[in-house]
Design a protein around this motif. Structure first.
Motif, PDB file in Angstrom:
ATOM      1  N   ASN A 167      54.442  28.544  61.533  1.00 45.86           N
ATOM      2  CA  ASN A 167      53.264  27.688  61.640  1.00 45.86           C
ATOM      3  C   ASN A 167      53.558  26.321  61.027  1.00 45.86           C
ATOM      4  OD1 ASN A 167      51.192  29.837  62.567  1.00 45.86           O
ATOM      5  ND2 ASN A 167      52.120  30.769  60.749  1.00 45.86           N
ATOM      6  N   ASN A 168      52.775  25.321  61.433  1.00 49.73           N
ATOM      7  CA  ASN A 168      52.948  23.965  60.933  1.00 49.73           C
ATOM      8  C   ASN A 168      51.617  23.390  60.468  1.00 49.73           C
ATOM      9  OD1 ASN A 168      55.897  23.017  61.746  1.00 49.73           O
ATOM     10  ND2 ASN A 168      55.080  24.208  63.469  1.00 49.73           N
ATOM     11  N   ALA A 169      51.649  22.621  59.390  1.00 47.86           N
ATOM     12  CA  ALA A 169      50.427  21.993  58.869  1.00 47.86           C
ATOM     13  C   ALA A 169      50.820  20.837  57.961  1.00 47.86           C
ATOM     14  CB  ALA A 169      49.592  23.008  58.098  1.00 47.86           C
ATOM     15  N   SER A 170      49.845  20.006  57.661  1.00 49.01           N
ATOM     16  CA  SER A 170      50.105  18.967  56.672  1.00 49.01           C
ATOM     17  C   SER A 170      50.145  19.559  55.273  1.00 49.01           C
ATOM     18  CB  SER A 170      49.039  17.864  56.763  1.00 49.01           C
ATOM     19  OG  SER A 170      47.745  18.414  56.533  1.00 49.01           O
ATOM     20  N   SER A 171      49.334  20.605  55.031  1.00 49.97           N
ATOM     21  CA  SER A 171      49.302  21.275  53.735  1.00 49.97           C
ATOM     22  C   SER A 171      49.107  22.772  53.948  1.00 49.97           C
ATOM     23  CB  SER A 171      48.155  20.722  52.875  1.00 49.97           C
ATOM     24  OG  SER A 171      48.133  21.313  51.599  1.00 49.97           O
ATOM     25  N   GLY A 172      50.030  23.560  53.432  1.00 47.17           N
ATOM     26  CA  GLY A 172      49.937  25.007  53.584  1.00 47.17           C
ATOM     27  C   GLY A 172      50.364  25.471  54.956  1.00 47.17           C
ATOM     28  N   GLY A 173      51.674  25.442  55.226  1.00 49.44           N
ATOM     29  CA  GLY A 173      52.153  25.874  56.532  1.00 49.44           C
ATOM     30  C   GLY A 173      51.818  27.327  56.812  1.00 49.44           C
ATOM     31  N   GLY A 174      52.037  28.202  55.822  1.00 50.25           N
ATOM     32  CA  GLY A 174      51.699  29.610  55.995  1.00 50.25           C
ATOM     33  C   GLY A 174      50.254  29.884  55.626  1.00 50.25           C
ATOM     34  N   ILE A 175      49.905  29.581  54.362  1.00 49.22           N
ATOM     35  CA  ILE A 175      48.533  29.748  53.867  1.00 49.22           C
ATOM     36  C   ILE A 175      48.162  28.498  53.085  1.00 49.22           C
ATOM     37  CG2 ILE A 175      46.987  31.100  52.398  1.00 49.22           C
ATOM     38  CD1 ILE A 175      48.754  33.522  52.838  1.00 49.22           C
ATOM     39  N   GLY A 176      47.041  27.906  53.433  1.00 51.81           N
ATOM     40  CA  GLY A 176      46.514  26.759  52.711  1.00 51.81           C
ATOM     41  C   GLY A 176      45.225  27.141  52.008  1.00 51.81           C
ATOM     42  N   ILE A 177      45.156  26.893  50.695  1.00 50.34           N
ATOM     43  CA  ILE A 177      43.980  27.279  49.907  1.00 50.34           C
ATOM     44  C   ILE A 177      43.386  26.029  49.270  1.00 50.34           C
ATOM     45  CG2 ILE A 177      43.101  28.703  48.011  1.00 50.34           C
ATOM     46  CD1 ILE A 177      45.688  30.415  48.368  1.00 50.34           C
ATOM     47  N   SER A 178      42.201  25.667  49.705  1.00 50.15           N
ATOM     48  CA  SER A 178      41.469  24.590  49.048  1.00 50.15           C
ATOM     49  C   SER A 178      40.143  25.089  48.482  1.00 50.15           C
ATOM     50  CB  SER A 178      41.220  23.427  50.023  1.00 50.15           C
ATOM     51  OG  SER A 178      40.407  23.827  51.103  1.00 50.15           O
ATOM     52  N   SER A 179      39.893  26.390  48.624  1.00 49.78           N
ATOM     53  CA  SER A 179      38.671  26.994  48.098  1.00 49.78           C
ATOM     54  C   SER A 179      38.700  27.028  46.575  1.00 49.78           C
ATOM     55  CB  SER A 179      38.516  28.417  48.638  1.00 49.78           C
ATOM     56  OG  SER A 179      37.459  29.092  47.991  1.00 49.78           O
ATOM     57  N   ASN A 218      53.264  30.397  64.991  1.00 46.41           N
ATOM     58  CA  ASN A 218      53.379  29.265  65.921  1.00 46.41           C
ATOM     59  C   ASN A 218      52.062  28.526  66.131  1.00 46.41           C
ATOM     60  OD1 ASN A 218      56.288  29.551  66.932  1.00 46.41           O
ATOM     61  ND2 ASN A 218      55.454  31.607  67.280  1.00 46.41           N
ATOM     62  N   ASN A 219      51.278  28.426  65.065  1.00 45.23           N
ATOM     63  CA  ASN A 219      50.025  27.679  65.138  1.00 45.23           C
ATOM     64  C   ASN A 219      50.195  26.298  64.500  1.00 45.23           C
ATOM     65  OD1 ASN A 219      48.087  29.899  66.099  1.00 45.23           O
ATOM     66  ND2 ASN A 219      49.074  30.859  64.329  1.00 45.23           N
ATOM     67  N   THR A 220      49.479  25.326  65.033  1.00 43.02           N
ATOM     68  CA  THR A 220      49.458  23.979  64.472  1.00 43.02           C
ATOM     69  C   THR A 220      48.186  23.826  63.653  1.00 43.02           C
ATOM     70  OG1 THR A 220      50.695  23.076  66.346  1.00 43.02           O
ATOM     71  CG2 THR A 220      49.455  21.520  64.986  1.00 43.02           C
ATOM     72  N   GLY A 221      48.351  23.466  62.397  1.00 35.65           N
ATOM     73  CA  GLY A 221      47.222  23.443  61.472  1.00 35.65           C
ATOM     74  C   GLY A 221      47.326  24.551  60.438  1.00 35.65           C
ATOM     75  N   GLY A 222      48.442  25.279  60.467  1.00 43.48           N
ATOM     76  CA  GLY A 222      48.695  26.327  59.489  1.00 43.48           C
ATOM     77  C   GLY A 222      48.358  27.709  59.990  1.00 43.48           C
ATOM     78  N   GLY A 223      48.875  28.720  59.265  1.00 41.15           N
ATOM     79  CA  GLY A 223      48.595  30.106  59.644  1.00 41.15           C
ATOM     80  C   GLY A 223      47.192  30.525  59.250  1.00 41.15           C
ATOM     81  N   ILE A 224      46.861  30.382  57.946  1.00 41.98           N
ATOM     82  CA  ILE A 224      45.541  30.755  57.422  1.00 41.98           C
ATOM     83  C   ILE A 224      45.080  29.647  56.487  1.00 41.98           C
ATOM     84  CG2 ILE A 224      44.215  32.431  56.065  1.00 41.98           C
ATOM     85  CD1 ILE A 224      46.282  34.554  56.851  1.00 41.98           C
ATOM     86  N   ILE A 278      47.919  36.307  66.635  1.00 42.45           N
ATOM     87  CA  ILE A 278      47.195  35.034  66.647  1.00 42.45           C
ATOM     88  C   ILE A 278      48.238  33.932  66.690  1.00 42.45           C
ATOM     89  CG2 ILE A 278      45.535  33.596  65.396  1.00 42.45           C
ATOM     90  CD1 ILE A 278      44.660  36.307  64.022  1.00 42.45           C
ATOM     91  N   SER A 279      48.449  33.367  67.863  1.00 43.70           N
ATOM     92  CA  SER A 279      49.588  32.476  68.049  1.00 43.70           C
ATOM     93  C   SER A 279      49.246  31.290  68.942  1.00 43.70           C
ATOM     94  CB  SER A 279      50.767  33.237  68.684  1.00 43.70           C
ATOM     95  OG  SER A 279      51.182  34.302  67.866  1.00 43.70           O
ATOM     96  N   TYR A 280      49.998  30.213  68.746  1.00 43.99           N
ATOM     97  CA  TYR A 280      49.993  29.028  69.597  1.00 43.99           C
ATOM     98  C   TYR A 280      48.624  28.363  69.706  1.00 43.99           C
ATOM     99  CZ  TYR A 280      54.661  30.568  70.822  1.00 43.99           C
ATOM    100  OH  TYR A 280      55.970  30.945  70.761  1.00 43.99           O
ATOM    101  N   ASN A 281      47.893  28.361  68.595  1.00 47.14           N
ATOM    102  CA  ASN A 281      46.657  27.596  68.549  1.00 47.14           C
ATOM    103  C   ASN A 281      46.951  26.189  68.033  1.00 47.14           C
ATOM    104  OD1 ASN A 281      44.516  29.753  69.124  1.00 47.14           O
ATOM    105  ND2 ASN A 281      45.746  30.702  67.525  1.00 47.14           N
ATOM    106  N   SER A 282      46.197  25.215  68.533  1.00 45.31           N
ATOM    107  CA  SER A 282      46.433  23.827  68.177  1.00 45.31           C
ATOM    108  C   SER A 282      45.371  23.314  67.219  1.00 45.31           C
ATOM    109  CB  SER A 282      46.447  22.952  69.437  1.00 45.31           C
ATOM    110  OG  SER A 282      47.485  23.355  70.307  1.00 45.31           O
ATOM    111  N   PHE A 283      45.785  22.447  66.338  1.00 46.47           N
ATOM    112  CA  PHE A 283      44.929  21.671  65.441  1.00 46.47           C
ATOM    113  C   PHE A 283      44.170  22.529  64.430  1.00 46.47           C
ATOM    114  CE2 PHE A 283      45.248  19.253  69.456  1.00 46.47           C
ATOM    115  CZ  PHE A 283      46.023  18.212  68.989  1.00 46.47           C
ATOM    116  N   GLY A 284      43.440  23.521  64.858  1.00 45.07           N
ATOM    117  CA  GLY A 284      42.659  24.321  63.925  1.00 45.07           C
ATOM    118  C   GLY A 284      43.452  25.397  63.223  1.00 45.07           C
ATOM    119  N   GLY A 285      44.678  25.624  63.641  1.00 37.31           N
ATOM    120  CA  GLY A 285      45.504  26.645  63.023  1.00 37.31           C
ATOM    121  C   GLY A 285      45.156  28.042  63.508  1.00 37.31           C
ATOM    122  N   GLY A 286      45.717  29.051  62.828  1.00 35.89           N
ATOM    123  CA  GLY A 286      45.506  30.427  63.257  1.00 35.89           C
ATOM    124  C   GLY A 286      44.140  30.963  62.886  1.00 35.89           C
TER     125      GLY A 286
END
Length: 360
Positions: free
Chosen positions: A56-68, A30-36, A5-13
């Motif tokens: 992966n790149n994101a504003s919060s949680g480059g690899g894994i972002g958890i807001s749940s 290589n996803n924008t919006g984080g990996g998971i 799962i690679s090279y997705n934009s904005f929504g992440g992986g």
């Protein structure tokens, strides 16, 4: 399973919201919006395991972002490396509301979190929650504040048997940074580079539990060449060398996974290792006592006992402590009675005991 799962934009992986998938053995890169990204209140039962989450790149949680706000899911045996974010380069744990109650059903174990970069929390960022991390290798991450871990907004994270080493911070807290006074992470049986000198307190007072931790170079087989995303944490070899001080130095009484990140058995000798990988050498320490000479005549002090230990690591030698005060492998000149011996290994520092009753 086994997806790329690679090279997705904005929504992440992958975005998980109010569902409980099993993500196993995927490459998420290589996803924008984080990996998971985990959001919503109902992701209980989600399992994220054996994945490579990188670049992966994101504003919060480059690899894994958890807001749940869910409190029952598993993140285990992953490589989370070379991700970048403003907050939480590797993992950002920032639930949308403060979690009240036990987080015992959240399992974050056996992960490699390496060479991630962020402004706050190169490896980990925790905000408004206090999860438990066990046997993670958190190394060579970089940030402005908190190279390995950044805690804020009343986050009392608990960490067992984790390695914090090679992390750097441009401003403060190479290993740990506390944004507020209410955040007090707890460390048990971890290897933390520079100990308290690696903490950035931001004017706060640290009052968490800091128990049985060491500060020693972990001696990885082939670590990445430095901190941050400029060095490859995915291809590095984070296994322990035979002389690593992390071997048999974990919490001896904890309830931990039976296998390590590679699927190898945990606890080879007597205690779990610190970090994501268990060194696969040695065997459990045992000892038996045999009587090599009987009492020759009634009332004599002529019996001889010998302790026969086995196990430990290849570099171990044995030390003996008998109940009669002797420190040799064999004791002689004994009358009838019961004798016990405590055997210790000199390197792995394991102990076991046995006893023997001499009769006339």
């Amino acid at each position: 399973i086994n997806n790329v799962i690679s090279y997705n934009s904005f929504g992440g992986g992958i975005h998980i919201e109010d569902s409980a998938p099993i993500l196993n053995s995927n490459t998420i890169s290589n996803n924008t919006g984080g990996g998971i990204l985990l959001t919503g209140g109902f992701v209980d039962g989600t399992i994220i395991t054996n994945n490579t989450i990188s670049n992966n790149n994101a504003s919060s949680g480059g690899g894994i972002g958890i807001s749940s706000t869910s409190t029952s899911y598993t993140i285990s045996n992953n490589v989370i490396s070379n991700n970048n974010a403003s907050n939480g380069g590797g993992i950002s744990y920032s639930p949308s509301s403060v979690i009240i109650g036990s987080l015992a059903s959240i399992s974050i174990v056996n992960n490699i979190i390496s060479n991630n970069s962020a402004t706050n929390g190169g490896g980990l960022l925790c905000t408004t929650a206090s999860p438990t991390f066990s046997n993670n290798t958190i190394v060579n991450n970089s940030a402005t504040n908190g190279g390995a871990l950044n805690c804020s907004n009343n986050s009392d994270v608990t960490l067992y048997n984790c390695i914090f080493y090679g992390n750097t911070a441009g401003t403060n807290g190479a290993q740990v940074y506390l944004t507020d006074d209410a955040s007090d992470p707890n460390f048990y049986y971890c290897n933390i580079q520079s100990s308290f000198a690696g903490f950035g307190l931001n004017g706060n007072i640290y009052s968490g539990i800091y128990s049985n931790n060491i500060d020693a170079a972990p001696q990885f087989v082939s670590p990445s060449g430095g901190s941050g995303t400029g060095f490859n944490g995915v291809t590095a070899d984070w296994f322990l060398q035979s002389t690593s001080p992390c071997i048999d130095k974990g919490d001896p009484s904890g309830n931990y996974p039976t296998t390590d990140k590679a699927g190898n058995p945990r606890v080879r000798v007597c205690r779990i290792d610190i970090g994501a990988y268990e060194y696969q050498s040695g065997s459990p320490l045992t000892v038996s006592v045999i009587q090599t000479q009987q009492i020759l005549c009634h009332g004599d002090a002529s019996a001889i006992l010998t302790a026969n230990p086995a196990g430990g690591t290849s570099s171990d030698s044995y030390a003996y402590a008998w109940s009669n005060g002797a420190t040799s492998q064999s004791i002689s000149g004994l009358t009838s009675g019961t004798y016990s011996v405590l055997v210790s290994t000199t390197i792995s520092q394991c102990q076991t005991s046995a006893s023997y009753t001499v009769s006339e």
